[in-house]
Scaffold this motif. Sequence first.
Motif, mmCIF file in Angstrom:
data_model
loop_
_atom_site.group_PDB
_atom_site.id
_atom_site.type_symbol
_atom_site.label_atom_id
_atom_site.label_comp_id
_atom_site.label_asym_id
_atom_site.label_seq_id
_atom_site.Cartn_x
_atom_site.Cartn_y
_atom_site.Cartn_z
ATOM 1 N N GLU A 32 0.831 -1.207 0.000
ATOM 2 C CA GLU A 32 0.000 0.000 0.000
ATOM 3 C C GLU A 32 0.864 1.254 0.000
ATOM 4 N N GLU A 33 1.936 1.238 0.780
ATOM 5 C CA GLU A 33 2.831 2.388 0.842
ATOM 6 C C GLU A 33 3.508 2.623 -0.506
ATOM 7 N N TYR A 35 2.336 1.752 -3.416
ATOM 8 C CA TYR A 35 1.312 2.256 -4.326
ATOM 9 C C TYR A 35 1.068 3.748 -4.073
ATOM 10 N N ASP A 36 1.107 4.151 -2.814
ATOM 11 C CA ASP A 36 0.968 5.575 -2.484
ATOM 12 C C ASP A 36 2.085 6.395 -3.128
ATOM 13 N N HIS A 207 -2.971 -3.347 -8.564
ATOM 14 C CA HIS A 207 -3.065 -3.228 -7.113
ATOM 15 C C HIS A 207 -4.391 -3.778 -6.582
ATOM 16 N N ARG A 211 -4.765 -6.897 -4.017
ATOM 17 C CA ARG A 211 -5.571 -6.827 -2.788
ATOM 18 C C ARG A 211 -6.490 -8.048 -2.667
#
Length: 211
Positions: A32-33, A35-36, A207, A211
Amino acid sequence: GTLSGSISDSSEEEFEAIRKANNTVLTMLTAEEKYDFIIENYLELEETLLSETLSSMVLGDYDADWFNKARNRFDRRIFNLVSACSGYVDFAKHCAKDLGDMNLLNIECSRLYDQHFAYRVMQGLRNFVLHQGLVCDLVTYSRRREDLPNDDFALRYAIPDIAISGNRLSESTKIKKELLAEIEGRGGKVSLVPLIREYVGHLSQIHVFLR
């Protein structure tokens, strides 16, 4: 990360299940980080495009020094974004392997590569940026006059067009000949901003898949 609390009453199997679940959560948080990082760098590129458009509209005439500084800013933004995308894709595959679904992720990535020109170009651009050089081969600022009633007029400004030629990409041995031929068939150059926007969308699909 570490596990907290008492596990003295847990069996070895329960402890292993908890450990794996904890590692999975930590791995997905890292994904997630990363992807951020993609989204943040993409926003910075879009903001730079808008800022440079406003600057050209207000300043009007600009010299070579101003233009070169603007091109350097575009190169920096694209380099940062491509690097973030590269790091994400590599980690996503590592993440999928830990989760036991690496083959499924590879199939999805291959599908996107085969079906979308933007994905193929950006994968090639990744190799070029990381191993060869910068990508802002051609930068064009454009505006057009629009006549209005009462002998008035307006100037319509477009965001800068950032393009790279097949000749520039061919300087790298890591660019596939099939991709170079495809670019040649499209006029010998490609505008990067629309392709970047589409590619970020494709990575968002990956992504969601992860998930």
